[in-house]
Write a protein that holds these residues in place. Structure first.
Motif, PDB file in Angstrom:
ATOM      1  N   LEU A 201       0.839  -1.196   0.000  1.00  0.00           N
ATOM      2  CA  LEU A 201       0.000   0.000   0.000  1.00  0.00           C
ATOM      3  C   LEU A 201       0.879   1.254   0.000  1.00  0.00           C
ATOM      4  O   LEU A 201       0.642   2.210  -0.738  1.00  0.00           O
ATOM      5  N   SER A 202       1.897   1.211   0.838  1.00  0.00           N
ATOM      6  CA  SER A 202       2.815   2.330   0.949  1.00  0.00           C
ATOM      7  C   SER A 202       3.477   2.623  -0.403  1.00  0.00           C
ATOM      8  O   SER A 202       3.596   3.770  -0.831  1.00  0.00           O
ATOM      9  N   TYR A 203       3.908   1.584  -1.092  1.00  0.00           N
ATOM     10  CA  TYR A 203       4.512   1.756  -2.416  1.00  0.00           C
ATOM     11  C   TYR A 203       3.519   2.409  -3.373  1.00  0.00           C
ATOM     12  O   TYR A 203       3.841   3.352  -4.080  1.00  0.00           O
ATOM     13  N   ASN A 204       2.289   1.871  -3.386  1.00  0.00           N
ATOM     14  CA  ASN A 204       1.294   2.384  -4.326  1.00  0.00           C
ATOM     15  C   ASN A 204       0.936   3.840  -4.052  1.00  0.00           C
ATOM     16  O   ASN A 204       0.705   4.611  -4.975  1.00  0.00           O
ATOM     17  N   ILE A 205       0.909   4.215  -2.768  1.00  0.00           N
ATOM     18  CA  ILE A 205       0.630   5.609  -2.428  1.00  0.00           C
ATOM     19  C   ILE A 205       1.767   6.499  -2.937  1.00  0.00           C
ATOM     20  O   ILE A 205       1.559   7.547  -3.537  1.00  0.00           O
ATOM     21  N   LEU A 206       2.986   6.035  -2.728  1.00  0.00           N
ATOM     22  CA  LEU A 206       4.151   6.803  -3.127  1.00  0.00           C
ATOM     23  C   LEU A 206       4.222   6.977  -4.639  1.00  0.00           C
ATOM     24  O   LEU A 206       4.509   8.044  -5.154  1.00  0.00           O
ATOM     25  N   SER A 207       3.935   5.906  -5.355  1.00  0.00           N
ATOM     26  CA  SER A 207       4.151   5.952  -6.803  1.00  0.00           C
ATOM     27  C   SER A 207       2.956   6.431  -7.608  1.00  0.00           C
ATOM     28  O   SER A 207       3.092   6.797  -8.756  1.00  0.00           O
ATOM     29  N   HIS A 208       1.764   6.436  -6.992  1.00  0.00           N
ATOM     30  CA  HIS A 208       0.587   6.819  -7.750  1.00  0.00           C
ATOM     31  C   HIS A 208      -0.124   8.047  -7.231  1.00  0.00           C
ATOM     32  O   HIS A 208      -0.899   8.675  -7.919  1.00  0.00           O
TER      33      HIS A 208
ATOM     34  N   GLY B  75      13.670  -0.418   0.648  1.00  0.00           N
ATOM     35  CA  GLY B  75      12.899   0.300   1.670  1.00  0.00           C
ATOM     36  C   GLY B  75      12.407   1.640   1.162  1.00  0.00           C
ATOM     37  O   GLY B  75      11.247   2.014   1.366  1.00  0.00           O
ATOM     38  N   LYS B  76      13.267   2.367   0.467  1.00  0.00           N
ATOM     39  CA  LYS B  76      12.865   3.666  -0.085  1.00  0.00           C
ATOM     40  C   LYS B  76      11.783   3.499  -1.148  1.00  0.00           C
ATOM     41  O   LYS B  76      10.816   4.254  -1.200  1.00  0.00           O
ATOM     42  N   ILE B  77      11.962   2.499  -2.014  1.00  0.00           N
ATOM     43  CA  ILE B  77      10.975   2.254  -3.064  1.00  0.00           C
ATOM     44  C   ILE B  77       9.611   1.955  -2.448  1.00  0.00           C
ATOM     45  O   ILE B  77       8.574   2.373  -2.949  1.00  0.00           O
ATOM     46  N   LEU B  78       9.629   1.239  -1.345  1.00  0.00           N
ATOM     47  CA  LEU B  78       8.383   0.885  -0.661  1.00  0.00           C
ATOM     48  C   LEU B  78       7.833   2.052   0.162  1.00  0.00           C
ATOM     49  O   LEU B  78       6.781   1.934   0.778  1.00  0.00           O
ATOM     50  N   VAL B 141      -8.844  13.661  10.523  1.00  0.00           N
ATOM     51  CA  VAL B 141      -8.049  13.308   9.345  1.00  0.00           C
ATOM     52  C   VAL B 141      -7.463  14.557   8.695  1.00  0.00           C
ATOM     53  O   VAL B 141      -6.285  14.621   8.353  1.00  0.00           O
ATOM     54  N   ARG B 142      -8.300  15.585   8.569  1.00  0.00           N
ATOM     55  CA  ARG B 142      -7.827  16.821   7.926  1.00  0.00           C
ATOM     56  C   ARG B 142      -6.772  17.511   8.784  1.00  0.00           C
ATOM     57  O   ARG B 142      -5.756  17.982   8.276  1.00  0.00           O
ATOM     58  N   GLU B 143      -7.007  17.554  10.077  1.00  0.00           N
ATOM     59  CA  GLU B 143      -6.111  18.313  10.962  1.00  0.00           C
ATOM     60  C   GLU B 143      -4.793  17.603  11.252  1.00  0.00           C
ATOM     61  O   GLU B 143      -3.839  18.237  11.704  1.00  0.00           O
ATOM     62  N   ASN B 144      -4.747  16.294  11.027  1.00  0.00           N
ATOM     63  CA  ASN B 144      -3.547  15.540  11.412  1.00  0.00           C
ATOM     64  C   ASN B 144      -2.813  14.908  10.252  1.00  0.00           C
ATOM     65  O   ASN B 144      -1.977  14.031  10.451  1.00  0.00           O
ATOM     66  N   ASP B 145      -3.138  15.354   9.047  1.00  0.00           N
ATOM     67  CA  ASP B 145      -2.392  14.898   7.875  1.00  0.00           C
ATOM     68  C   ASP B 145      -2.357  13.367   7.800  1.00  0.00           C
ATOM     69  O   ASP B 145      -1.303  12.758   7.609  1.00  0.00           O
ATOM     70  N   ILE B 146      -3.528  12.760   7.980  1.00  0.00           N
ATOM     71  CA  ILE B 146      -3.608  11.304   7.959  1.00  0.00           C
ATOM     72  C   ILE B 146      -3.579  10.830   6.504  1.00  0.00           C
ATOM     73  O   ILE B 146      -4.353  11.326   5.680  1.00  0.00           O
ATOM     74  N   ASP B 147      -2.703   9.910   6.191  1.00  0.00           N
ATOM     75  CA  ASP B 147      -2.682   9.437   4.813  1.00  0.00           C
ATOM     76  C   ASP B 147      -3.301   8.055   4.601  1.00  0.00           C
ATOM     77  O   ASP B 147      -3.818   7.771   3.526  1.00  0.00           O
ATOM     78  N   ILE B 148      -3.286   7.230   5.644  1.00  0.00           N
ATOM     79  CA  ILE B 148      -3.842   5.885   5.483  1.00  0.00           C
ATOM     80  C   ILE B 148      -4.925   5.616   6.530  1.00  0.00           C
ATOM     81  O   ILE B 148      -4.731   5.867   7.719  1.00  0.00           O
TER      82      ILE B 148
END
Lengths: 210, 210
Positions: A201-208, B75-78, B141-148
């Motif tokens: 999921l993390s990869y897909n968020i990063l790349s898309h 790790g970076k790619i992911l 979510v808006r106030e805490n920059d939640i991404d997942i």
């Protein structure tokens, strides 16, 4: 059932068909075409027909598929018309979550025993099942015709526990440990690598994303 | 990073490379050949090389791969060198299990909030995080920059909750609800269908066992 080898890719899709057909059935819908299934499942009608053709011709030209019949047939193919006896090894949060997951019992997957090495947890009950020490696991498996072991233990113990259980006649592992199990070919392993899933999921968020 | 589309099949394999390289790294092993990786991972050396070539040539002829370097690059790619802010929606057993799963935090996946519609659970704490009512979710979510957002709720609520969260700017869903989410293309969804996984095991036991 066909004796030739069906690909794991097709097998992976079967439970999803089962799920969607179950929902149609719950809504009282009696028949569905491959195109209608395609629209709700977001896979091509052609793939649906090819997948289902692996298991015999379920549909009828001009009629489509009978929902109840297809649902039951896929259920049988998935082995859901049989009861399975399960044990959980590792009574931590994840193990407890799985024992408490109602869906499994409705599908015939019955938890018979729970095992943990932590003395503080031993003797406590989870959904009416008493947590037993690891020393009791092997005899329990033999005496209770256990076919599936769910491993929700850290990776350090998982490989050894798996070996012990293979020797007891276990047929399959549902493996949540953060390690790959290598067992004899006739024993089935289905691994759920939660970390791998989250990283994907993390990869897909990063790349898309963005 | 390559801008062309890498297949989901390759992406699915990356976390496993990361896992094995992490273990080699923990053992102090500095370099590994594709053949050695092949032996321990039980995939062909050729597939390993092809997979890794999607992301640039990491190996050196005659040397193999530098474990630390490859581990960090994958790790970076992911996306693991970034922190991710997560919320859990649904504080039942499974939600609690995920919050308590130590591995995720070590990888930069930090749980910031937990939400549940059950008033009896609201106000209680899970690993120091107070469970909040659903009404607070969108602003949080808006106030805490939640991404997942991790969805560990029954399927009946999942689709609507997902729609609310899409509107709040969530980037991805880790979905454990027993339903497929259909969200805009730029939002990522990784579903873990536990029932599907168990059914696949059941099929394999039925068709291969004995």
């Amino acid at each position: 059932m066909e004796s030739r080898e069906i690909s794991q890719a097709v097998i992976s899709r079967l439970p999803r068909y089962f799920r969607y057909l179950g929902e149609l059935r719950d809504k009282g819908i009696e028949r569905v075409s491959s195109q209608e299934l395609s629209d709700i499942m977001r896979v091509t009608a052609s793939q649906i027909r090819q997948d289902l053709n692996n298991f015999g011709g379920f549909g009828q030209q001009g009629y489509g598929y009978n929902v109840e019949y297809l649902y039951e047939e896929i259920g049988k193919i998935l082995g859901l018309n049989k009861e399975h006896n399960l044990i959980i090894v590792g009574a931590g949060h994840l193990g407890q979550a799985l024992v408490n997951y109602m869906n499994f019992e409705r599908r015939g997957f019955i938890f018979r025993g729970i095992f943990d090495s932590d003395e503080k947890i031993q003797g406590t009950q989870i959904r009416g099942i008493t947590v037993r020490p690891m020393q009791e696991m092997e005899s329990f498996v033999r005496e209770n015709d256990i076919d599936i072991a769910v491993l929700t233990i850290p990776k350090t113990g998982a490989v050894q526990v798996a070996e012990q259980l293979v020797a007891c006649g276990i047929k399959g592992f549902w493996n949540f440990a953060h390690v790959d199990l290598h067992v004899p070919d006739h024993i089935q392993v289905e691994s759920v690598h939660l970390s791998d899933s989250l990283m994907k999921l993390s990869y897909n968020i990063l790349s898309h994303g963005e």
